[in-house]
Motif scaffolding. Structure first.
Motif, short mmCIF file in Angstrom:
data_model
loop_
_atom_site.label_atom_id
_atom_site.label_comp_id
_atom_site.label_asym_id
_atom_site.label_seq_id
_atom_site.Cartn_x
_atom_site.Cartn_y
_atom_site.Cartn_z
N SER A 215 0.84 -1.11 0.05
CA SER A 215 -0.06 -0.01 0.03
C SER A 215 0.88 1.20 -0.02
O SER A 215 2.18 1.15 0.26
CB SER A 215 -0.75 0.13 1.31
OG SER A 215 -0.02 0.11 2.43
N SER A 216 0.40 2.35 -0.32
CA SER A 216 0.97 3.53 -0.29
C SER A 216 1.48 3.87 1.34
O SER A 216 2.66 4.31 1.48
CB SER A 216 0.27 4.69 -0.57
OG SER A 216 -0.18 4.61 -2.03
N THR A 217 0.82 3.57 2.05
CA THR A 217 0.96 3.64 3.66
C THR A 217 2.29 2.94 3.83
O THR A 217 3.12 3.55 4.57
CB THR A 217 -0.10 3.30 4.70
OG1 THR A 217 -1.34 4.03 4.01
CG2 THR A 217 0.37 3.59 6.17
N LEU B 136 5.45 4.37 2.43
CA LEU B 136 5.83 5.62 3.07
C LEU B 136 6.42 5.28 4.43
O LEU B 136 7.62 6.00 4.57
CB LEU B 136 4.73 6.59 3.04
CG LEU B 136 4.48 7.30 1.79
CD1 LEU B 136 3.06 8.16 1.85
CD2 LEU B 136 5.64 8.26 1.17
N HIS B 137 6.09 4.35 5.16
CA HIS B 137 6.88 3.92 6.26
C HIS B 137 8.35 3.29 5.95
O HIS B 137 9.03 3.55 6.51
CB HIS B 137 5.98 2.69 7.02
CG HIS B 137 4.85 3.37 7.92
ND1 HIS B 137 5.36 3.97 8.93
CD2 HIS B 137 3.63 3.47 7.67
CE1 HIS B 137 4.04 4.60 9.76
NE2 HIS B 137 2.93 4.40 8.71
N THR B 138 8.47 2.39 4.74
CA THR B 138 9.71 2.05 4.52
C THR B 138 10.58 3.08 3.97
O THR B 138 11.89 3.43 4.57
CB THR B 138 9.26 1.16 2.99
OG1 THR B 138 8.52 0.18 3.60
CG2 THR B 138 10.63 0.47 2.46
N LEU B 139 9.98 3.95 3.52
CA LEU B 139 10.83 5.36 3.02
C LEU B 139 11.36 6.13 4.22
O LEU B 139 12.45 6.54 4.17
CB LEU B 139 10.14 6.30 1.93
CG LEU B 139 10.74 7.31 1.41
CD1 LEU B 139 11.89 6.90 0.49
CD2 LEU B 139 9.59 8.33 0.56
N GLU C 36 -3.17 10.71 6.45
CA GLU C 36 -2.21 9.94 7.65
C GLU C 36 -0.87 9.33 7.00
O GLU C 36 0.07 9.37 7.55
CB GLU C 36 -2.81 9.45 8.83
CG GLU C 36 -1.95 9.37 9.93
CD GLU C 36 -1.76 10.65 10.86
OE1 GLU C 36 -2.49 11.85 10.49
OE2 GLU C 36 -0.99 10.67 11.63
N ALA C 37 -1.16 8.90 5.79
CA ALA C 37 -0.17 8.01 5.39
C ALA C 37 1.27 8.72 4.94
O ALA C 37 2.28 7.97 4.91
CB ALA C 37 -0.61 7.32 4.07
N ASN C 38 0.99 10.07 4.88
CA ASN C 38 2.24 10.85 4.54
C ASN C 38 2.68 11.78 5.49
O ASN C 38 3.15 12.74 5.53
CB ASN C 38 2.09 11.54 3.09
CG ASN C 38 3.28 11.94 2.43
OD1 ASN C 38 4.48 11.50 2.81
ND2 ASN C 38 3.25 12.84 1.76
N ILE C 39 2.17 11.46 6.62
CA ILE C 39 2.25 12.23 7.92
C ILE C 39 2.97 11.57 9.12
O ILE C 39 4.01 11.91 9.42
CB ILE C 39 0.85 12.88 8.48
CG1 ILE C 39 0.11 13.59 7.33
CG2 ILE C 39 1.36 13.75 9.72
CD1 ILE C 39 -1.39 14.25 7.84
#
Ligand SMILES: Cc1ncc(COP(=O)(O)O)c(C=O)c1O
Length: 439
Positions: free
Chosen positions: A100-102, A105-108, A135-138
């Motif tokens: 998922s995108s979430t 972004l956690h991996t990044l 919240e995925a990018n916060i």
């Protein structure tokens, strides 16, 4: 044969488009498309075909494994082409596929934390995060505060009675020569408003910072173009763009360079995308992603009146074909949303959260609250009649709180896709009218 020109209403394409989506035969009205789109038959067939022909591990030399490797590699190629990151766009980079995108972004964020700790990023150790998005990018960035990284919150500002915007002028004072990254959404999944990601990127770049653009709410409606945006990172969710449940993260070659992905230590750090895909990707999902590519190709043929070519399974849509497909998507969605926005804007008890005028840059993700009625009550009454909309904060909880709404009840959100029909919109309006009158 009709073509998508100004003389033919884009709505005329909808019956043919719907034939590609078996789930639409159910009669249910799908109004939660910003949550996830329906899958065309191309996707379903490719997933089934993959299970039959090559459901084995990648990387070996036997025939089925070679087919599996090829599918996964082609899916990455499509990810790059879709965001315009192919070598000829001048913005070469890599696409990482993930759950998922979430998750991506956690991996990044984890990779950035590691690079900061290793001193690979010099003295830049501050991150600016827009709170106006999902919240995925916060949270992946905010949680780095616990690791000694300074995170500044960049809030949306009010631009009208019911509109808020990401104002570049409020970003500038947060930037300094310590800023490493600016993370922000291209489109709010509440307002459906396209923000000026290219300008924000330019401002961040002039301060020496990189940007992480959450394109999830934009990509189903406007063809992503990392070359035009100039961005370093761009993420979108394939399951909202008529594909399987996965996410795709683009990063430029330069942005990847100082980072080390989480995969096994003996995998070289420049082995991309592998280094950032621990355990590999969902192989059948990769096949499904290629199905969504084939669907977009079909859509472009429809839009231009070309005979759909019998594409080989390896043939990915060209940039022009993607543009044609998205031009039709945009035109249909614009025509569909006008009556709905018109109704919502005129209703004395409805407050549209976001711009209530249909105009360029206003996507068909439409949120509202009803005076004197909880969003939960309105959405559930609609659900009971077969209208698949929903209520809540849609994980843009900080934004919903900032604009003074109850984060649990949030807004009612109706989000359209190019396979909805004018009749569905008309029925949605009548049902909503009756529901509101009864509450
Ligand atoms: C704007 C936006 N960003 C990020 C996400 C998270 O995407 P995913 O479900 O792929 O993690 C969503 C999901 O709804 C979204 O709407």
């Amino acid at each position: 044969m009709k073509t998508h020109t100004s003389t033919v209403s884009p709505l005329e394409f909808i019956p043919d488009i719907r034939l590609h989506f078996p789930s639409l035969r159910s009669g249910e009205v799908f109004l939660d498309n910003a949550g996830g789109s329906q899958a065309p038959k191309h996707v379903i067939d490719r997933v089934c075909e993959y299970f039959i022909s090559s459901f084995v591990q990648t990387g070996a030399d036997y025939a089925a494994s070679r087919r599996a490797t090829h599918t996964v590699s082609l899916a990455h190629q499509f990810g790059c082409g879709f965001v315009n990151a192919s070598s000829h766009s001048g913005h070469k980079g890599h696409c990482i596929l993930g759950a998922s995108s979430t998750a991506l972004l956690h991996t990044l964020a984890e990779a950035y934390a590691g690079a900061i700790a290793a001193g690979a990023l010099g003295s830049r150790r501050e991150i600016i995060v827009s709170t106006a998005g999902h919240e995925a990018n916060i949270w992946p960035w905010l949680k780095l505060e616990a690791r000694g990284i300074t995170v500044h919150q960049w809030h949306a500002v009010r631009s009208g009675d019911n509109t808020w915007t990401l104002d570049p002028d409020t970003l500038r004072p947060l930037l300094s020569d310590r800023t490493l990254l600016v993370a922000f959404p291209q489109v709010s999944n509440i307002f459906g408003e396209v923000w000026d990601a290219a300008t924000i990127t330019g401002i961040a770049h002039r301060a020496g910072a990189r940007v992480v653009v959450d394109g999830v709410a934009c990509a189903p409606h406007i063809l992503p173009d990392v070359h035009a945006l100039g961005c370093d990172w761009y993420v979108y969710s394939t399951y909202k763009v008529f594909g399987p449940h996965m996410g795709c993260l683009y990063g430029s070659a330069d942005a990847f360079a100082p980072l080390t992905g989480p995969n096994h230590p003996f995998i070289p750090r420049d082995a991309l995308p592998t280094k950032f895909e621990p355990g590999g990707v969902c192989h059948e999902g990769a096949a499904g992603l290629l199905g969504s590519a084939a669907y977009l190709r079909t859509l472009s043929a429809m839009a231009t009146g070309r005979e759909p070519t019998a594409a080989t399974p390896d043939e990915l849509p060209s940039r022009d074909e993607l543009k044609e497909a998205f031009s039709l998507i945009g035109a249909i969605e614009d025509a569909l949303q006008r009556p709905l926005l018109g109704y919502l804007a005129a209703h004395p008890r409805i407050r549209v959260i976001g711009d209530s005028a249909a105009r360029e840059g206003r996507l068909c993700t439409i949120s509202f609250v009803v005076r004197g009625a909880e969003s939960a009550r309105v959405a559930r009454a609609m659900n009971a009649q077969g209208f698949g909309c929903r209520f809540g904060n849609f994980y843009s909880r900080r934004l919903i709180e900032q604009i003074g709404l109850d984060p649990a009840d949030g807004v009612v959100r109706i989000s359209l896709a190019h396979y909805n029909t004018p009749d569905e919109v008309a029925r949605t309006i009548s049902a909503l009218d009756a529901v509101i009158a009864s509450i």
